[in-house]
Write an enzyme that holds these catalytic residues in place. Structure first.
Site, PDB file in Angstrom:
ATOM      1  N   GLY A 164       0.811  -1.218   0.000  1.00 31.95           N
ATOM      2  CA  GLY A 164       0.000   0.000   0.000  1.00 31.95           C
ATOM      3  C   GLY A 164       0.843   1.266   0.000  1.00 31.95           C
ATOM      4  N   ARG A 291      -3.918 -10.946  -6.578  1.00 32.11           N
ATOM      5  CA  ARG A 291      -5.335 -10.647  -6.337  1.00 32.11           C
ATOM      6  C   ARG A 291      -5.834  -9.741  -7.465  1.00 32.11           C
ATOM      7  NH1 ARG A 291      -4.786  -5.319  -5.227  1.00 32.11           N
ATOM      8  NH2 ARG A 291      -2.982  -4.695  -3.999  1.00 32.11           N
ATOM      9  N   VAL A 294      -7.520  -2.700  -7.843  1.00 34.47           N
ATOM     10  CA  VAL A 294      -8.490  -1.596  -7.923  1.00 34.47           C
ATOM     11  C   VAL A 294      -8.645  -1.122  -9.376  1.00 34.47           C
ATOM     12  CG1 VAL A 294      -8.873   0.817  -7.229  1.00 34.47           C
ATOM     13  CG2 VAL A 294      -8.036  -0.851  -5.555  1.00 34.47           C
TER      14      VAL A 294
HETATM   15  P1  ADP Z   1       3.761  -1.360  -2.464  1.00 30.00           P
HETATM   16  O1  ADP Z   1       3.695  -2.832  -2.271  1.00 30.00           O
HETATM   17  O2  ADP Z   1       3.770  -0.619  -1.176  1.00 30.00           O
HETATM   18  O3  ADP Z   1       2.771  -0.848  -3.450  1.00 30.00           O
HETATM   19  P2  ADP Z   1       5.869  -1.253  -4.515  1.00 30.00           P
HETATM   20  O4  ADP Z   1       7.157  -1.969  -4.397  1.00 30.00           O
HETATM   21  O5  ADP Z   1       4.852  -1.811  -5.454  1.00 30.00           O
HETATM   22  O6  ADP Z   1       5.229  -1.067  -3.055  1.00 30.00           O
HETATM   23  O7  ADP Z   1       6.148   0.249  -4.922  1.00 30.00           O
HETATM   24  C1  ADP Z   1       5.140   1.236  -4.911  1.00 30.00           C
HETATM   25  C2  ADP Z   1       5.612   2.461  -5.648  1.00 30.00           C
HETATM   26  O8  ADP Z   1       6.835   2.972  -5.062  1.00 30.00           O
HETATM   27  C3  ADP Z   1       5.969   2.220  -7.108  1.00 30.00           C
HETATM   28  O9  ADP Z   1       4.840   2.274  -7.941  1.00 30.00           O
HETATM   29  C4  ADP Z   1       6.909   3.376  -7.360  1.00 30.00           C
HETATM   30  O10 ADP Z   1       6.206   4.578  -7.508  1.00 30.00           O
HETATM   31  C5  ADP Z   1       7.691   3.478  -6.063  1.00 30.00           C
HETATM   32  N1  ADP Z   1       8.939   2.683  -6.138  1.00 30.00           N
HETATM   33  C6  ADP Z   1       9.079   1.379  -5.790  1.00 30.00           C
HETATM   34  N2  ADP Z   1      10.357   0.962  -6.018  1.00 30.00           N
HETATM   35  C7  ADP Z   1      11.029   2.019  -6.511  1.00 30.00           C
HETATM   36  C8  ADP Z   1      12.403   2.241  -6.956  1.00 30.00           C
HETATM   37  N3  ADP Z   1      13.312   1.272  -6.905  1.00 30.00           N
HETATM   38  N4  ADP Z   1      12.737   3.481  -7.406  1.00 30.00           N
HETATM   39  C9  ADP Z   1      11.825   4.484  -7.450  1.00 30.00           C
HETATM   40  N5  ADP Z   1      10.536   4.338  -7.040  1.00 30.00           N
HETATM   41  C10 ADP Z   1      10.139   3.134  -6.588  1.00 30.00           C
END
Ligand code: ADP
Length: 449
Positions: A164, A291, A294
């Site tokens: 999240g 899953r 949204v």
């Molecule tokens: P969550 O499970 O909390 O959604 P994610 O790993 O999917 O976490 O990352 C969510 C968001 O964080 C990504 O869509 C991106 O915007 C940012 N993000 C994640 N990893 C990186 C990275 N290595 N560099 C820059 N932004 C990142």
């Protein structure tokens, strides 16, 4: 097919699942907290069961109460929806132990993909490109400093159990890193009960591009193209579009094939999404969501497929009903997440809806729980409506979206509709020229004026 499905969720997603069931002739059981007795998902379901007081931990996260509700109503399947228990392997196992079908992936896949360190390991083993970083968890502070020097600052420290958009922090220098590690470890322990951390290179201008998949657990996996979810605030998605303005058909097919080949190797079952960052024409795996998401409706709009219907079919043990060649893309779709929040400060603003009028017309879909006289309770996520618009091309879609946002009347509470309206007059957005950091910097500029 199932006779009766219990929907273990609330809000617009519970309604979304109810709609698919209804069209398939499946009866539905809604569950709700005492704060949600008047909610639309409760009103529309065939039956409803109150599962506890307002706090989520006592109701929508209360596994025993939900399974009891399924047992007393004779539901033969449980759909977990989005959030809450949707990625809880123990819940999926408990459901199956009670002889009820779980509408989702195998508990093993939920568990391994839910640990983000393990998920990256699997991605590497399946041949997917990942963001450079620690191969596995950070063993010690020294380990973290050494890896940061190797991959170069800035680095992003992430919680293995994060989700999240929570549980990650950037460090620009070695001094920063020490402090970041301490904060992240403390926060991860407090929020997720697991202080395992890992590290990635912080990408400066990537897009967030994710691929929607569906597998039947027998090695057949198809994809429904990509969604671009780069418009984010605090790592949370605000508006999503499909297809991505950054990919062409060849790029789409290439990443789609990589993903489906990878997931076929593990006999992935049900819907799922692989999320990537995309920079300089390279993809980097960040995580997999096991899953429904949204933003799934924009893929449905361009592919003309009801993903929840397919998910329900597959949960009965049926094979895929579609081949990759049968999945074609038509036009462009955008989803605006409409939250009960102040459009500038994002402070939640629950309360009573005095007046409600939803937009309509060709290519317009509103997945919302709102109605005139409804009171948005303060206890849950502030997403109250999703406005999803389809057009023959991106330009038509943008014009239609602008028209719909003008038409949308939600009175009594503040919502993020004005933010979406502002975005629609911003040239960078209109040109599709944005990355994951752009929205926040654009909003910061606006507030200086
Ligand atoms: P969550 O499970 O909390 O959604 P994610 O790993 O999917 O976490 O990352 C969510 C968001 O964080 C990504 O869509 C991106 O915007 C940012 N993000 C994640 N990893 C990186 C990275 N290595 N560099 C820059 N932004 C990142």
């Amino acid at each position: 097919m199932f006779d009766k499905v219990l929907i273990a969720n609330r809000g617009e997603i519970a309604l979304r699942i109810h709609r698919a069931c209804r069209e398939m002739g499946i009866r539905t059981v809604a569950v709700h907290s005492t704060a949600d007795s008047d909610a639309m998902h409760v009103r529309l379901a065939d039956e409803s069961v109150c599962i506890g007081p307002p706090a989520s931990k006592d109701s929508y996260l209360n596994m025993a109460a939900i399974i009891s509700a399924a047992t007393i109503t004779n539901a033969d399947a449980i759909h977990p929806g989005v959030g809450f228990l949707s990625e809880n392997a123990e819940f999926a196992e408990m459901i199956e132990e009670h002889g009820i079908a779980f509408v989702g992936p195998s508990p093993d896949h939920i568990r391994s993909m839910g640990d983000k360190i393990e998920a990256k390991r699997i991605a590497i083993a399946l041949g997917l490109p990942v963001v450079p970083g620690s191969d596995g968890g950070l063993e010690s502070d020294e380990d973290a400093h050494r890896i940061a020097e190797e991959i170069g600052y800035p680095v992003l420290v992430k919680a293995a159990a994060g989700g999240g958009g929570k549980g990650m922090k950037v460090a620009d220098t070695p001094d920063d890193l020490q402090q970041t590690l301490e904060i992240c470890r403390r926060e991860a322990k407090a929020n997720f009960g697991n202080d395992a951390l890992y590290m990635e290179k912080f990408l400066r201008r990537p897009r967030h591009i994710e691929v929607q998949v569906l597998g039947d657990g027998r090695g057949n996996v198809v994809h429904f193209g990509e969604r671009d979810c780069s418009l984010q605030r605090r790592h949370q998605k605000i508006l999503e579009e499909a297809p991505s303005p950054a990919l062409d058909q060849a790029g789409r097919e290439a990443i789609g094939a990589r993903v489906t080949n990878a997931l076929a190797k593990i006999n992935y079952l049900s819907v799922g999404t692989i999320e990537f960052l995309y920079e300089d024409e390279e993809f980097y795996f960040i995580e997999m969501n096991t899953r429904l998401q949204v933003e799934h409706p924009i893929s449905e709009m361009i592919c003309g497929v009801d993903l929840v219907r397919e998910q329900l079919r597959i949960a009965t043990g049926a094979p895929l009903s579609l081949t990759q060649e049968q999945i074609a893309y038509t036009g462009h779709a955008i989803e605006c997440r409409i939250n009960a929040e102040n459009p500038r400060t994002f402070i939640p603003n629950p309360g009573k809806i005095n007046e409600y009028h939803a937009p309509g017309g060709l290519g317009v879909r509103v997945d919302s729980t709102l109605y005139s006289g409804y009171t948005v309770p303060p206890h849950y996520d502030s997403l109250v409506s999703k406005l999803i618009v389809h057009g023959a091309n991106r330009n038509e879609c943008l014009l239609r979206l602008r028209r719909c946002l003008e038409e949308y009347v939600i009175e009594g509470i503040e919502t993020t509709v004005p933010l979406h309206q502002e975005l629609l007059s911003e040239p960078r957005f209109l040109d599709g020229d944005y990355d994951i950091h752009w929205l926040e910097s654009w909003m910061a500029e606006g507030s200086d004026e």
